[in-house]
Design a protein around this motif. Structure first.
Motif, PDB file in Angstrom:
ATOM      1  N   ARG A  33      40.670   3.341  15.962  1.00 19.31           N
ATOM      2  CA  ARG A  33      39.697   3.947  15.044  1.00 19.31           C
ATOM      3  C   ARG A  33      40.172   5.316  14.597  1.00 19.31           C
ATOM      4  N   ARG A  34      40.053   5.535  13.306  1.00 24.51           N
ATOM      5  CA  ARG A  34      40.383   6.840  12.741  1.00 24.51           C
ATOM      6  C   ARG A  34      39.215   7.796  12.969  1.00 24.51           C
ATOM      7  N   GLU A  35      39.408   9.037  12.607  1.00 28.97           N
ATOM      8  CA  GLU A  35      38.341  10.034  12.737  1.00 28.97           C
ATOM      9  C   GLU A  35      37.115   9.661  11.918  1.00 28.97           C
ATOM     10  N   ASN A  36      37.321   9.017  10.774  1.00 24.28           N
ATOM     11  CA  ASN A  36      36.204   8.606   9.927  1.00 24.28           C
ATOM     12  C   ASN A  36      35.593   7.272  10.376  1.00 24.28           C
ATOM     13  N   ASN A  37      36.007   6.775  11.545  1.00 22.22           N
ATOM     14  CA  ASN A  37      35.518   5.548  12.182  1.00 22.22           C
ATOM     15  C   ASN A  37      36.055   4.267  11.544  1.00 22.22           C
ATOM     16  N   TYR A  38      36.972   4.385  10.579  1.00 21.67           N
ATOM     17  CA  TYR A  38      37.613   3.204  10.026  1.00 21.67           C
ATOM     18  C   TYR A  38      38.613   2.679  11.053  1.00 21.67           C
ATOM     19  N   GLU A  40      42.122   0.998  12.141  1.00 21.12           N
ATOM     20  CA  GLU A  40      43.516   0.931  11.708  1.00 21.12           C
ATOM     21  C   GLU A  40      44.125  -0.320  12.337  1.00 21.12           C
TER      22      GLU A  40
END
Length: 131
Positions: A33-38, A40
């Motif tokens: 999970r990226r910082e924006n919660n997306y 990867e």
């Protein structure tokens, strides 16, 4: 890769990919999970999706695919046992073909006398009388 890219590259919809995650066919590490919660998705996930697609195309169910992948990952994929499973699937497919051919014949017989006699209407008349 984000889900849109992985969906495009794999040929699966986003919903299907999410479903595969939910049932455990795809496992993403927590750090995916990226910082924006997306999420990867790695190239390994794309490879796994392609393997899933190929196995589906030759008739494996999702449960069977999960079992095969798990056996492969643990080094327990036995070619002889796999051969027996494949031959059993072929036997079941032959059985389904026989059933489908019988259904096809019944459908053809149902329309042979159309429009003078409709077998479908006759079935409904005989079973729905008095309802």
């Amino acid at each position: 890769m984000l889900i849109g890219i992985i969906a495009h590259e794999s040929g699966f919809s986003r919903d299907t990919i999410r479903y595969y995650e939910k049932i455990g066919l795809l496992r993403l590490p927590k750090r995916a999970r990226r910082e924006n919660n997306y999420k990867e998705y790695s190239p390994a996930i794309l490879s796994r999706l392609r393997a899933i697609k190929e196995l589906k195309n030759i008739g494996y169910t999702l449960a069977e695919i999960q079992q095969v992948i798990m056996s492969y990952e643990t080094g327990g994929l036995d070619c002889l046992a796999g051969k027996a499973q494949v031959l059993e699937k072929v036997r079941l497919i032959d059985q389904q073909i026989t059933q489908l051919l019988a259904i096809k014949q019944q459908l053809l017989e149902a329309v042979v006398d159309c429009p003078n006699h409709c077998k479908i209407t006759a079935i409904l008349d005989n079973t729905l009388i008095g309802i």
